[in-house]
Motif scaffolding. Structure first.
Motif, PDB file in Angstrom:
ATOM      1  N   PRO A  16       1.046  -1.111  -0.077  1.00 46.39           N
ATOM      2  CA  PRO A  16      -0.014   0.025   0.151  1.00 46.39           C
ATOM      3  C   PRO A  16       0.893   1.278   0.051  1.00 46.39           C
ATOM      4  CG  PRO A  16      -0.924  -1.753   1.560  1.00 46.39           C
ATOM      5  CD  PRO A  16       0.469  -2.237   0.946  1.00 46.39           C
ATOM      6  N   ALA A  17       2.079   1.242   0.790  1.00 45.40           N
ATOM      7  CA  ALA A  17       2.720   2.480   0.604  1.00 45.40           C
ATOM      8  C   ALA A  17       3.369   2.940  -0.690  1.00 45.40           C
ATOM      9  CB  ALA A  17       3.997   2.319   1.793  1.00 45.40           C
ATOM     10  N   LEU A  18       3.648   1.758  -1.302  1.00 43.49           N
ATOM     11  CA  LEU A  18       4.227   1.764  -2.765  1.00 43.49           C
ATOM     12  C   LEU A  18       3.022   2.270  -3.605  1.00 43.49           C
ATOM     13  CD1 LEU A  18       6.415   1.485  -4.820  1.00 43.49           C
ATOM     14  CD2 LEU A  18       5.532  -0.706  -5.122  1.00 43.49           C
ATOM     15  N   VAL A  19       1.749   1.915  -3.608  1.00 44.65           N
ATOM     16  CA  VAL A  19       0.770   2.281  -4.308  1.00 44.65           C
ATOM     17  C   VAL A  19       0.626   4.014  -4.119  1.00 44.65           C
ATOM     18  CG1 VAL A  19      -1.672   2.028  -5.013  1.00 44.65           C
ATOM     19  CG2 VAL A  19      -0.149   0.178  -4.722  1.00 44.65           C
ATOM     20  N   ASP A  20       0.786   4.469  -2.695  1.00 49.12           N
ATOM     21  CA  ASP A  20       0.603   5.773  -2.364  1.00 49.12           C
ATOM     22  C   ASP A  20       1.406   6.514  -3.114  1.00 49.12           C
ATOM     23  OD1 ASP A  20      -1.404   5.122  -0.532  1.00 49.12           O
ATOM     24  OD2 ASP A  20      -0.283   5.333   1.360  1.00 49.12           O
ATOM     25  N   VAL A  21       2.856   6.075  -3.328  1.00 46.84           N
ATOM     26  CA  VAL A  21       3.848   6.851  -3.932  1.00 46.84           C
ATOM     27  C   VAL A  21       3.259   7.044  -5.462  1.00 46.84           C
ATOM     28  CG1 VAL A  21       6.167   6.982  -4.529  1.00 46.84           C
ATOM     29  CG2 VAL A  21       5.659   6.337  -2.377  1.00 46.84           C
ATOM     30  N   LEU A  22       2.709   5.901  -5.925  1.00 49.85           N
ATOM     31  CA  LEU A  22       2.587   5.866  -7.270  1.00 49.85           C
ATOM     32  C   LEU A  22       1.449   6.799  -7.638  1.00 49.85           C
ATOM     33  CD1 LEU A  22       2.904   2.110  -8.197  1.00 49.85           C
ATOM     34  CD2 LEU A  22       4.759   3.783  -8.736  1.00 49.85           C
ATOM     35  N   GLU A  23       0.624   6.709  -6.728  1.00 53.36           N
ATOM     36  CA  GLU A  23      -0.617   7.696  -6.907  1.00 53.36           C
ATOM     37  C   GLU A  23      -0.143   9.167  -6.856  1.00 53.36           C
ATOM     38  OE1 GLU A  23      -4.598   5.426  -5.402  1.00 53.36           O
ATOM     39  OE2 GLU A  23      -3.572   6.535  -4.046  1.00 53.36           O
ATOM     40  N   GLU A  24       0.677   9.447  -5.902  1.00 54.76           N
ATOM     41  CA  GLU A  24       1.134  10.841  -5.629  1.00 54.76           C
ATOM     42  C   GLU A  24       2.086  11.266  -7.063  1.00 54.76           C
ATOM     43  OE1 GLU A  24       4.710  12.238  -2.599  1.00 54.76           O
ATOM     44  OE2 GLU A  24       3.041  10.820  -1.727  1.00 54.76           O
ATOM     45  N   ILE A  25       2.978  10.520  -7.537  1.00 50.40           N
ATOM     46  CA  ILE A  25       3.683  10.855  -8.712  1.00 50.40           C
ATOM     47  C   ILE A  25       2.622  10.927  -9.755  1.00 50.40           C
ATOM     48  CG2 ILE A  25       5.283   9.951 -10.436  1.00 50.40           C
ATOM     49  CD1 ILE A  25       6.460   8.244  -8.399  1.00 50.40           C
TER      50      ILE A  25
END
Ligand SMILES: Cc1cc2nc3c(=O)[nH]c(=O)nc-3n(C[C@H](O)[C@H](O)[C@H](O)COP(=O)(O)OP(=O)(O)OC[C@H]3O[C@@H](n4cnc5c(N)ncnc54)[C@H](O)[C@@H]3O)c2cc1C
Ligand SMILES: Nc1ncnc2c1ncn2[C@@H]1O[C@H](COP(=O)(O)O)[C@@H](O)[C@H]1O
Lengths: 289, 334
Positions: free
Chosen positions: A275-284
């Motif tokens: 989930p933390a990685l998907v957060d980063v992808l969403e942010e980018i």
């Protein structure tokens, strides 16, 4: 077809390295040693081709006495014998020196009755990466040379004429007798060689003798068998002493890359961090809506 | 004078790595021991520090213009029926025929560039240095030990023969010139043609355009484990509408085609995000991803260079981690 494969003992590097006191060499005292993966593939190609044509495989190295380990490792997977040209520190030689030394040994073996129809090298050595010993050796021997080759096979017939031509058939060339005591010249067979070029797989046909520099990827090097290991211990190794460097290495010193300060954010360990990685992808903003 | 062997693609355009080599030549006038005219050209010697190009085969008008923008003053265009099929010996001799006695002869460190420069070095009786990345008063600097170290060296001789490591610099334009194009009548020796390409078996075209234009690239290395290990990675690529990029180990083992390779001998990419899975971070791989805006690593080894150089990292098995990421993406989409 009798084949010579040139292999080089190199430190097995994983991660960072340190230099020795001279600053001109890697400190390899704590490291294992190996040969490059190009050369492993060259040994494998030699074994397959020699088997198909009823010939022999000889491995040669210019290196310290310990390099006999790499020669025996090649015998363990199927080479017949080895040649050690002893040079305590091969880094003092230029690529042109190494080519000259190997050329001289090949001529010396020919006088002693051991001739090679095909000489294989790697494209580049894993340590110096000079990309030229095979080519320089070919010029020294006055043989044609190909580089970047991934597979080879002995074919019947002659090299053929124009573009579409070339040798055909998959039969093996008869065991070459290497001519009359000299370096094999002509009539030693034809090789079809393949490598990847800018527009696809390039196919070459070449009359032997020749030098071919191999690029990894065409074959899977085999592992040694128990009997192979036994054979390796007893394999004949011819020994030579390397001469003083002729040209000599142009090296002034080695330098190590700067260690960069890391600024990584570790998001976590294992699947829980997803989930933390998907957060980063969403942010980018690279998530497809 | 520096003479650069310029590779062109199937439409006659200058390749990226050749544009890099030309830029390197122009920005390093100290490369040259001395200026000098190409041996076969009439007239005044070119100014010391000039950059000239040599092209064999197809040369498009737009390539001429591009070389002009990159600062090339003269283009030597070599065309001959016997050079239509690549033969290293014949191509190298053609290059040697127009190489000055002093100066620098260079190419990019591609397979062709390496091979041709080595032949040319032997034929001109010179040394050669491969994979050069810098040049200053202290000599040349080149990559050795698979990029874990650099070698500082000095070439003697009046002609230096070198290759430039791929992506060691970025193509940069300068005040455009209108390059003079010289065509030549060549003699090609029969003996140099024995090593020519007899035929080319075209594969799925080596087209990397999807990779170089993607906003999100998922990178896969040896850590994937096998040819059959790309399932989760490809699913993630799909979720992101991105592209797959791989390390040389992956192409070398034949798991994926060369068109997907990223790095010094593959593509140079500049996506918004690069997610490197099971890739250690060798210098030759990093050379292709310097342009990535955000770097994310998934690796079992916290010490891996890729992890240390990343902005974000997850430590763990890439198959497990990516499967969970895919699930999470699907879950959030609802
Ligand atoms: C002249 C030259 C040119 C080159 N050009 C290129 C180039 O263009 N591109 C390129 O990529 N390389 C290039 N190389 C090769 C380069 O030096 C490296 O060998 C290569 O990049 C290593 O690939 P890798 O990271 O996939 O494999 P490795 O270095 O073997 O790394 C594998 C990584 O996977 C991790 N791992 C293992 N299992 C798992 C798992 N289950 N889950 C997560 N992580 C795991 C390991 O910890 C390790 O970090 C070149 C080399 C030379 C000499
Ligand atoms: N010291 C050596 N002993 C045996 N073979 C060598 C040696 N150095 C280079 N070679 C061969 O030449 C190839 C190219 O080496 P290089 O030109 O140094 O990158 C290597 O892959 C080897 O096959």
């Amino acid at each position: 077809m009798n084949i010579l494969v040139c292999i080089k003992r190199v430190p097995d590097i994983a991660g960072s390295v340190t230099l020795d006191a001279t600053g001109t060499r890697i400190d390899d005292s704590g490291l294992g040693h190996t040969k490059s993966s190009h050369e492993e593939c060259a040994v494998e190609l030699a074994i397959q081709t020699a088997a198909a044509t009823g010939g022999t495989v000889t491995v040669l190295t210019v290196g310290p006495a310990e390099a006999v380990e790499q020669l025996r490792a090649a015998v363990a997977v199927g080479a017949n014998d080895g040649i050690l040209v002893e040079a305590a520190d091969p880094s003092v030689f230029a690529p042109e020196d190494i080519a000259q030394i190997i050329g001289d040994v090949i001529r010396d073996r020919a006088e002693a009755g051991q001739t090679f129809d095909l000489v294989l090298t790697g494209d580049d050595a894993a340590d110096t990466g000079d990309f030229q010993v095979g080519i320089r050796l070919a010029y020294d021997l006055e043989y044609p040379v190909l580089t970047n080759i991934q597979t080879i096979r002995a074919v019947d017939g002659d090299v053929g004429g124009g573009g579409e031509g070339g040798a055909t058939g998959s039969g093996a060339v008869g065991a070459a007798d290497g001519g009359s005591g000299g370096v094999a010249d002509g009539g030693a067979g034809v090789i079809e060689a393949r490598g990847i070029g800018p527009a696809g797989t390039e196919v070459f046909t070449l009359a032997l003798p020749a030098v071919i520099a191999v690029q990894e990827g065409g074959v899977d090097p085999r592992y040694p068998s128990i009997t192979g290991r036994m054979k390796a211990k007893k394999a004949p190794i011819a020994e030579y002493d390397a001469p003083e460097p002729g040209t000599g290495s142009p090296r002034i010193r080695l330098e190590l890359p700067e260690v960069r300060q890391s600024s990584v954010t570790i998001l976590g360990e294992g699947p829980d961090a997803a989930p933390a990685l998907v957060d980063v992808l969403e942010e980018i903003g690279v998530m497809r809506p | 004078m520096t003479l650069v062997f310029v590779e062109t693609d199937t439409s006659g355009e200058v390749t990226l790595t050749s544009a890099e080599a030309v830029t390197f030549a122009r920005k390093n006038p100290q490369l040259l021991p001395d200026g000098g005219a190409t041996t076969s050209r009439e007239g005044a010697a070119p100014p010391s520090g000039s950059t000239e190009g040599v092209v064999i085969g197809l040369l498009s008008d737009s390539a001429v213009n591009e070389l002009g923008r990159l600062g090339v003053s003269v283009i030597h265009h070599l065309e001959h029926p016997d050079l239509a099929d690549y033969s290293a010996a014949a191509w190298a001799q053609a290059i040697v025929d127009i190489t000055p006695e002093s100066g620098t002869l260079m190419a990019s460190g591609t397979p062709r560039g390496m091979e041709l420069m080595a032949h040319a070095a032997v034929r001109t009786g010179q040394r050669m240095a491969a994979n050069v990345i810098a040049c200053d008063d202290d000599g040349l600097l080149r990559q050795v030990f698979g990029g874990t170290a650099f070698e500082r060296l000095r070439l003697d001789g009046d002609l230096h023969v070198i290759t430039i490591a791929g992506h060691a610099c970025t193509p940069e334009e300068t005040d455009p010139t209108d390059p003079e194009v010289f065509d030549y009548d060549l003699d090609v020796a029969e003996a140099d043609l024995t090593t020519r390409v007899r035929r080319t078996e075209a594969e799925a075209a080596d087209d990397a355009s999807g990779l170089t234009s993607a906003r999100a690239v998922v990178g896969a290395g040896r850590g994937v484990g096998s040819e059959n290990g790309f399932g989760e990675v490809l699913e993630l690529v799909d979720h992101l509408g991105g592209a797959l990029g791989v390390s040389r180990v992956v192409t070398g083992l034949g798991w994926r085609p060369h068109a997907e390779q990223v790095g010094q001998t593959g593509s140079r990419i500049s996506p918004d995000v690069y997610i490197a899975c099971g890739i250690s971070g060798a210098i030759q791989h990093m050379a292709g991803i310097e342009g990535a805006k955000t770097l994310i690593a998934i690796n079992t080894d916290e010490e891996a260079t890729m992890v240390q150089r990343a902005d974000y990292a997850i430590i763990g098995d890439l198959h497990e981690v990516i499967a969970a990421v895919n699930e999470e993406i699907v879950r959030r989409r609802g």
